[in-house]
Motif scaffolding. Structure first.
Motif, PDB file in Angstrom:
ATOM      1  N   LEU A 150       0.821  -1.209   0.000  1.00 26.26           N
ATOM      2  CA  LEU A 150       0.000   0.000   0.000  1.00 26.26           C
ATOM      3  C   LEU A 150       0.855   1.260   0.000  1.00 26.26           C
ATOM      4  CD1 LEU A 150      -2.705  -1.056   2.633  1.00 26.26           C
ATOM      5  CD2 LEU A 150      -2.720  -1.423   0.170  1.00 26.26           C
ATOM      6  N   HIS A 151       2.060   1.169   0.549  1.00 31.41           N
ATOM      7  CA  HIS A 151       2.935   2.341   0.605  1.00 31.41           C
ATOM      8  C   HIS A 151       3.435   2.757  -0.777  1.00 31.41           C
ATOM      9  CE1 HIS A 151       3.404   3.070   4.941  1.00 31.41           C
ATOM     10  NE2 HIS A 151       3.237   1.765   5.081  1.00 31.41           N
ATOM     11  N   LEU A 152       3.227   1.921  -1.791  1.00 32.39           N
ATOM     12  CA  LEU A 152       3.656   2.290  -3.136  1.00 32.39           C
ATOM     13  C   LEU A 152       2.848   3.460  -3.688  1.00 32.39           C
ATOM     14  CD1 LEU A 152       4.152  -1.273  -4.683  1.00 32.39           C
ATOM     15  CD2 LEU A 152       5.890   0.258  -3.731  1.00 32.39           C
ATOM     16  N   HIS A 153       1.643   3.664  -3.160  1.00 31.10           N
ATOM     17  CA  HIS A 153       0.854   4.823  -3.584  1.00 31.10           C
ATOM     18  C   HIS A 153       1.504   6.097  -3.051  1.00 31.10           C
ATOM     19  CE1 HIS A 153      -2.491   7.645  -3.956  1.00 31.10           C
ATOM     20  NE2 HIS A 153      -3.046   6.788  -4.805  1.00 31.10           N
ATOM     21  N   ALA A 154       1.523   7.127  -3.873  1.00 31.94           N
ATOM     22  CA  ALA A 154       2.256   8.344  -3.517  1.00 31.94           C
ATOM     23  C   ALA A 154       1.705   9.009  -2.266  1.00 31.94           C
ATOM     24  CB  ALA A 154       2.224   9.322  -4.696  1.00 31.94           C
ATOM     25  N   ASN A 155       0.372   9.001  -2.091  1.00 31.98           N
ATOM     26  CA  ASN A 155      -0.240   9.726  -0.979  1.00 31.98           C
ATOM     27  C   ASN A 155      -0.791   8.818   0.111  1.00 31.98           C
ATOM     28  OD1 ASN A 155       0.181  12.303  -2.133  1.00 31.98           O
ATOM     29  ND2 ASN A 155      -1.648  12.076  -3.408  1.00 31.98           N
ATOM     30  N   TRP A 156      -0.640   7.487  -0.033  1.00 37.64           N
ATOM     31  CA  TRP A 156      -1.293   6.613   0.941  1.00 37.64           C
ATOM     32  C   TRP A 156      -0.702   6.778   2.332  1.00 37.64           C
ATOM     33  CZ3 TRP A 156       0.008   2.816   4.397  1.00 37.64           C
ATOM     34  CH2 TRP A 156      -1.063   2.102   4.943  1.00 37.64           C
ATOM     35  N   SER A 157       0.608   6.807   2.445  1.00 43.50           N
ATOM     36  CA  SER A 157       1.239   6.906   3.763  1.00 43.50           C
ATOM     37  C   SER A 157       0.845   8.202   4.458  1.00 43.50           C
ATOM     38  CB  SER A 157       2.760   6.818   3.615  1.00 43.50           C
ATOM     39  OG  SER A 157       3.393   6.936   4.880  1.00 43.50           O
ATOM     40  N   LEU A 158       0.852   9.302   3.712  1.00 48.86           N
ATOM     41  CA  LEU A 158       0.464  10.587   4.292  1.00 48.86           C
ATOM     42  C   LEU A 158      -0.994  10.573   4.728  1.00 48.86           C
ATOM     43  CD1 LEU A 158       1.239  13.579   4.840  1.00 48.86           C
ATOM     44  CD2 LEU A 158       0.499  14.076   2.498  1.00 48.86           C
ATOM     45  N   CYS A 159      -1.853  10.000   3.894  1.00 52.52           N
ATOM     46  CA  CYS A 159      -3.281   9.952   4.226  1.00 52.52           C
ATOM     47  C   CYS A 159      -3.551   9.013   5.394  1.00 52.52           C
ATOM     48  CB  CYS A 159      -4.085   9.520   2.997  1.00 52.52           C
ATOM     49  SG  CYS A 159      -4.109  10.723   1.652  1.00 52.52           S
ATOM     50  N   TRP A 160      -2.800   7.918   5.484  1.00 51.66           N
ATOM     51  CA  TRP A 160      -3.036   6.986   6.584  1.00 51.66           C
ATOM     52  C   TRP A 160      -2.646   7.593   7.925  1.00 51.66           C
ATOM     53  CZ3 TRP A 160      -5.764   3.412   8.429  1.00 51.66           C
ATOM     54  CH2 TRP A 160      -5.355   2.688   9.548  1.00 51.66           C
ATOM     55  N   HIS A 161      -1.554   8.314   7.959  1.00 51.49           N
ATOM     56  CA  HIS A 161      -1.167   8.974   9.211  1.00 51.49           C
ATOM     57  C   HIS A 161      -2.223  10.006   9.617  1.00 51.49           C
ATOM     58  CE1 HIS A 161       2.628   6.977   9.634  1.00 51.49           C
ATOM     59  NE2 HIS A 161       3.090   7.421   8.475  1.00 51.49           N
ATOM     60  N   ALA A 162      -2.790  10.708   8.623  1.00 50.46           N
ATOM     61  CA  ALA A 162      -3.838  11.681   8.934  1.00 50.46           C
ATOM     62  C   ALA A 162      -5.115  10.983   9.382  1.00 50.46           C
ATOM     63  CB  ALA A 162      -4.110  12.557   7.711  1.00 50.46           C
ATOM     64  N   LEU A 163      -5.420   9.832   8.789  1.00 53.71           N
ATOM     65  CA  LEU A 163      -6.638   9.109   9.159  1.00 53.71           C
ATOM     66  C   LEU A 163      -6.542   8.539  10.569  1.00 53.71           C
ATOM     67  CD1 LEU A 163      -8.518   6.624   6.833  1.00 53.71           C
ATOM     68  CD2 LEU A 163      -8.262   6.139   9.242  1.00 53.71           C
ATOM     69  N   SER A 164      -5.403   7.978  10.900  1.00 53.50           N
ATOM     70  CA  SER A 164      -5.261   7.285  12.183  1.00 53.50           C
ATOM     71  C   SER A 164      -4.905   8.211  13.332  1.00 53.50           C
ATOM     72  CB  SER A 164      -4.188   6.202  12.056  1.00 53.50           C
ATOM     73  OG  SER A 164      -2.942   6.769  11.662  1.00 53.50           O
ATOM     74  N   GLU A 165      -4.691   9.493  13.069  1.00 49.74           N
ATOM     75  CA  GLU A 165      -4.303  10.416  14.132  1.00 49.74           C
ATOM     76  C   GLU A 165      -5.421  10.545  15.169  1.00 49.74           C
ATOM     77  OE1 GLU A 165      -2.647  15.017  14.643  1.00 49.74           O
ATOM     78  OE2 GLU A 165      -3.602  14.367  12.773  1.00 49.74           O
ATOM     79  N   GLY A 166      -5.133  10.138  16.389  1.00 51.54           N
ATOM     80  CA  GLY A 166      -6.090  10.248  17.478  1.00 51.54           C
ATOM     81  C   GLY A 166      -7.177   9.198  17.483  1.00 51.54           C
ATOM     82  N   LEU A 167      -7.098   8.190  16.625  1.00 52.19           N
ATOM     83  CA  LEU A 167      -8.146   7.165  16.541  1.00 52.19           C
ATOM     84  C   LEU A 167      -7.612   5.784  16.905  1.00 52.19           C
ATOM     85  CD1 LEU A 167      -9.994   8.207  13.234  1.00 52.19           C
ATOM     86  CD2 LEU A 167     -10.468   8.911  15.582  1.00 52.19           C
ATOM     87  N   ASP A 168      -6.622   5.727  17.770  1.00 47.85           N
ATOM     88  CA  ASP A 168      -6.053   4.430  18.133  1.00 47.85           C
ATOM     89  C   ASP A 168      -7.077   3.539  18.826  1.00 47.85           C
ATOM     90  OD1 ASP A 168      -3.685   5.325  17.086  1.00 47.85           O
ATOM     91  OD2 ASP A 168      -2.875   5.999  19.016  1.00 47.85           O
TER      92      ASP A 168
END
Length: 724
Positions: A662-680
């Motif tokens: 999934l990290h091969l997508h250019a924006n996936w890693s950035l979007c995942w960190h934003a999605l999971s922020e504060g939602l552990d």
């Protein structure tokens, strides 16, 4: 033998219309104007595309088909104008309920009640298909990518009537799937084109065969030419590269009137009895008892109207009202048994249905009356039925609008502009008009609560609060006070409210296998002391959107705008439904633009994927309503055209899950960190939250109790043997 209107039109096709052709070399003077019924166009295109619907929709592929067809029509000398359905009128609520049950809830219940083997067959999927919920948004996105400016409109009331009025001003045709369009007669209206009559014209092929018996090759060679091939009908799919034109068939109302021996003006009365308006307006018992048997009998109803007109011509001049009563008495079964009040009600309803097909002749020629004002393409302000115009106090002409400098009026004008551009859903207009809301239902499990409640209602409550606060404030903007003035100065210039804020909204939500009206009582704390959010700046409205979606975090705000809505919707879904961390990662990848297709073959019977797809689509739909109410179409682009249901189901069936892929997508890693922020706490590896605790049963077995048998002949004999 009775014959329905579509069957009658097909039977006498050659007598009721004619074929037309438009070549690619068409000049501007020979171009045709097409008014497309947008809802019929989307449904027909999706059916013809053969795209799978059951996974939730393939919107990128569908957007390419829409743009390909419209570009092909334009290259063949046809200019298109799309008209989409407007708000649901109060008189159409019962019809809308029936339509929703038949097209959305019924197929969903049938899907979940059918075995996994049976519902995987192609026949079942074709017979119980549902239009994916984001096709309209994908179509709007496709219109923005065209090489020309394709006009788009939303009907103010009845879509058919709006299409015919627009076509009369453009001197064009109306293309759609509703045969009732043949009942309209007005100057400039060229006729009704069924969408299935469109076919692309391919170049004619000649098969040249040399005669091998010619002994002298220096002499003339005998050439046998084969017959010309007819143009290949490729439907309304994108045209092939060698297309040279398009052919279509148009029904003309004047020919229908001539065929039925009726004056053209009598077609409106014929449409009142044969159209769908009558069955929706009349009480069910009256319609079934007196008119249902004639609904599919074109020739008989036309003969009754012709006889009534002939008797009218022989007698003294009669009014149209008496003429309609005479036709009703002839068509009714034993009219003497009908009470006078029911007879008057029936006559009044049929008069109203007749007027639905009557269009006033435009003044000053067809082309001169288009866009008489900048706020409505068809009508002056004082006669426009759009409810948004009535929300501006003291507005009767365009000059009076220029005198309104209040924040309230400017916001309403922004809504009107967004409505005509397709950036304001008719569902939002329903709140202004009759206080109803109609969320879309797609493949929901009837045994579970609707996703429009668990996922969508929280977003809609924010919409109701925004509009309620907006109606209560109505802050007029004085000339010396600007948009950037402090809030205190604006509050000092406020006046008393003219319109009352709506206190209740009726949502039509699925409950089980039916559609129920759910009244939502708005809380009393919708009033706030500050300026309404609609009247604030772009950044403030953007922050409000992110805050309402539970996504006002630094990482989310730093995302590219094409990823903003995806992450906000996924964060909302994770907080309102049961999701695991791998499921959220895979769903985020499937929703991002530019995602590569990989994983396993889509598994149709993955119940978890079906449920999660319904939740994602509900979040996308309601978040789109929120961004429209906040007037943020440019700051937050919609992500519908990037969603792929097949990709999502493929990833959910991926056995060898690898996050590194999934990290091969250019924006996936950035979007995942934003999605999971504060939602552990929400993104647990195993979704164990929100599960009801099961009652602990007592595992201790109670001693067996021997139940004595009732005395019988066999027990008595056994006792005698023991005694002996």
């Amino acid at each position: 033998m009775s014959e329905s209107l579509p069957a009658y039109l097909r039977r006498y096709r050659e007598q009721l219309g004619e074929n037309h052709e438009s070549q690619i070399e068409s000049t501007i003077s020979t171009r045709h104007e097409f008014v497309l019924d947008g809802t019929s166009f989307i449904s027909f295109l999706w059916s013809a595309s053969a795209l799978p619907w059951v996974y939730g929709g393939e919107y990128a592929a569908f957007a390419r088909i829409v743009s390909g067809v419209l570009e092909g029509l334009m290259s063949c000398g046809i200019r298109t104008h799309l008209v989409f359905d407007g708000p649901t009128r109060s008189v159409d609520i019962q019809r809308s309920i029936k339509h929703t049950v038949d097209t959305q809830i019924g197929p969903s219940v049938l899907f979940h009640r059918t075995s996994q083997v049976a519902r995987s067959s192609a026949r079942f999927l074709n017979e119980s298909s549902i239009l994916p919920p984001l096709c309209y948004e994908a179509c709007i996105a496709a219109l923005d990518t065209l090489s020309y400016d394709c006009a788009r409109y939303h009907a103010e009331g009845d879509t058919k009537r709006f299409c015919v009025e627009l076509a009369s001003k453009l001197n064009g045709f109306v293309a759609g799937s509703n045969s009732e369009l043949v009942f309209y007669t007005t100057t400039g209206y060229q006729g009704y084109i069924p969408l299935d009559s469109l076919s692309w014209i391919l170049p004619t092929k000649h098969d040249e065969i040399l005669d091998q018996n010619d002994p002298d090759p220096a002499q003339f060679m005998v050439v046998n030419r084969g017959k010309k091939h007819k143009p290949v009908a490729r439907g309304i799919s994108p045209p092939p590269s060698d297309c040279i034109g398009i052919s279509f068939f148009a029904y003309q109302p004047s020919r229908l009137a001539k065929k039925l021996s009726l004056p053209p003006t009598a077609l409106s009365l014929l449409g009142a009895f044969l159209g769908n308006q009558l069955s929706n307006a009349l009480p069910v018992n009256l319609y079934r008892q007196h008119f249902q048997k004639h609904h599919n009998d074109v020739i008989y109803v036309a003969s009754v109207i012709e006889a009534a007109l002939s008797s009218k011509a022989r007698q003294k001049p009669l009014s149209g009202f008496i003429l309609i009563r005479n036709v009703i008495d002839t068509l009714m079964w034993r009219p003497e048994l009908l009470s006078s009040s029911d007879h008057d009600t029936m006559t009044s309803v049929i008069v109203d249905c007749t007027l639905q097909y009557v269009i006033e002749q435009p003044l000053g020629g067809p082309a001169q009356s288009l866009w008489p004002t900048k706020l409505c393409p068809l009508h002056p302000i004082d006669s426009c039925p759009l409810s948004l115009l009535k929300l501006i106090p003291g507005t009767s002409s365009e000059s009076s609008l220029d005198s309104h400098h209040s924040l309230y009026s400017k916001a309403i004008l922004s809504y009107i502009d967004a409505y005509w551009k397709g950036n304001l859903s008719p569902n939002i207009i329903n709140l202004f008009d009759c206080g109803t809301f109609w969320p879309i239902i797609f493949l929901e499990n009837p045994d579970q609560e609707s996703c429009q409640v668990t996922v969508g209602r929280g977003i809609r409550l924010e919409i109701y609060k925004i509009l309620g606060h907006f109606f209560q404030s109505q802050l007029p903007l004085l000339p010396e006070v600007g948009m950037s003035a402090p809030v205190d100065d604006l509050l000092k210039s406020s006046e008393n409210s003219i319109y009352e804020s709506p206190t209740q909204v009726t949502e039509y939500i699925r409950k089980g296998s039916s559609l129920s009206a759910c009244p939502i009582i708005l809380p009393e704390d919708v009033l706030h002391p500050e300026l309404p959010v609609i009247c604030q700046g772009d950044n403030d409205r953007l922050n409000y959107f992110l805050s309402a979606m539970g996504s006002c975090t630094p990482l989310v705000m730093s995302l590219p705008k094409e990823c903003l809505m995806v992450v906000a919707c996924m964060r909302w879904v994770v907080q309102t439904a049961v999701w695991s961390c791998p499921e959220a990662q895979l769903a985020l990848y499937a929703c991002l633009p530019g995602s590569e297709t990989f994983g396993s073959k889509p598994i149709l019977n993955n119940e978890k994927a079906i449920q999660h797809t319904a939740e994602i689509l509900a979040a996308f739909e309601n978040a789109n309503y929120l961004r429209q109410v906040l007037l943020l179409p440019e700051r937050i682009p919609h992500c519908a055209q990037h969603f792929s249901g097949m990709q999502l189901h493929s990833l959910f069936g991926w056995e060898s899950f690898d996050v590194a892929r999934l990290h091969l997508h250019a924006n996936w890693s950035l979007c995942w960190h934003a999605l999971s922020e504060g939602l552990d706490s929400y993104l647990a590896m195993v979704p164990e939250r929100k599960q009801k605790q099961k009652l602990v049963k007592n595992t201790k077995s109670s001693p067996a109790v021997k139940i004595p048998l009732k005395p019988s002949l066999f027990t008595m004999l056994g006792d005698l043997e023991e005694d002996g």
